[in-house]
Motif scaffolding. Sequence first.
Motif, short mmCIF file in Angstrom:
data_model
loop_
_atom_site.label_atom_id
_atom_site.label_comp_id
_atom_site.label_asym_id
_atom_site.label_seq_id
_atom_site.Cartn_x
_atom_site.Cartn_y
_atom_site.Cartn_z
N THR A 181 29.75 30.35 53.62
CA THR A 181 29.97 30.86 52.15
C THR A 181 29.78 29.84 51.29
O THR A 181 29.07 30.31 49.88
CB THR A 181 31.86 30.61 52.05
N GLY A 186 26.69 34.44 53.98
CA GLY A 186 27.68 35.65 54.09
C GLY A 186 27.14 36.49 55.24
O GLY A 186 26.85 37.64 54.94
N TYR A 187 27.21 36.13 56.51
CA TYR A 187 26.99 36.77 57.64
C TYR A 187 27.94 37.98 58.11
O TYR A 187 27.70 39.12 58.49
CB TYR A 187 26.86 35.97 59.15
N GLY A 188 29.35 37.84 57.57
CA GLY A 188 30.21 38.70 57.79
C GLY A 188 30.81 39.03 58.97
O GLY A 188 31.85 39.48 59.22
N ASP A 189 30.69 38.07 59.83
CA ASP A 189 31.41 38.06 61.27
C ASP A 189 32.78 37.34 61.05
O ASP A 189 33.70 37.64 61.67
CB ASP A 189 30.61 37.17 62.16
N THR A 191 35.73 36.92 58.02
CA THR A 191 35.96 37.26 56.50
C THR A 191 37.53 37.10 56.39
O THR A 191 38.13 37.26 57.33
CB THR A 191 35.77 38.74 56.38
#
Length: 259
Positions: A181, A186-189, A191
């Motif tokens: 972050t 921001g890989y998104g795995d 959140t």
Amino acid sequence: MRESLKQFLSSLYLGYSPRAKWFRYGLIAFDTLTILFFVATVAVPLTPTLVVVNTVLGLLILADFGARLWLATDRRKMLRQLYTIADLVVIVTLLIAPLFDLHDLAFLRILRGLRLIHSYHLLRDLRQDSRFFRRHEDALLALVNLIVFVFVTTSAVFALAADEGAGPEGYVDALYFTVATLTTTGYGDITPTTVTGKLLSVVIMVVGVALFVQLASAIIRPTKVRFKCPECGLMRHDLDAVHCKHCGETLKIETQGAT
């Protein structure tokens, strides 16, 4: 007796003797070890042994805080400083929080890291004793601030979002999320799903990026030394400056071996 004790403590906390310097460096070593301990135990279940260790550390930190407050010439100003407030928070989480089963507040203890540099006249000692520190002071201070922020926010994410009993693996996930972050990767795995988590993510991005930029700026820009000009108050000068570039006043910047 009271005055002699105060004079003795003053000689240790504020003095210029080798003994005083070693005492202050010893306090920094103690701070470093306690911070590492707080980081290592933030994901560990609270046990009677851990409560005892935390209590002992809390009493030692309280004794140090009491000595510095006793020696302070302006106690109100000292109590308003960020690093003093951080110390008070750490003392509360060590000595009072366990009485009310508030182990989730353990992450706040890592605020102790703010004292690694901003304490015990350490800056004065390092500027005099270490050429490396004089050359890279801004970068080192920025690095300490960034590291403290990363681990405080990591511990906060772990306390707020990790499942009960997640242990060290959950803490690593929190660290991974914080760094991802902060760097806006921001890989998104992983959140955040709650309002609190989303707000914390915003804080991590805004404050973290600012600290990261501060560190990068300190590394890239030309090396300067902090020394207040007695005439005009300019704070930054070349390492080998003899005169202030702003007003021409003669400077007496401390160098290694100066007394």
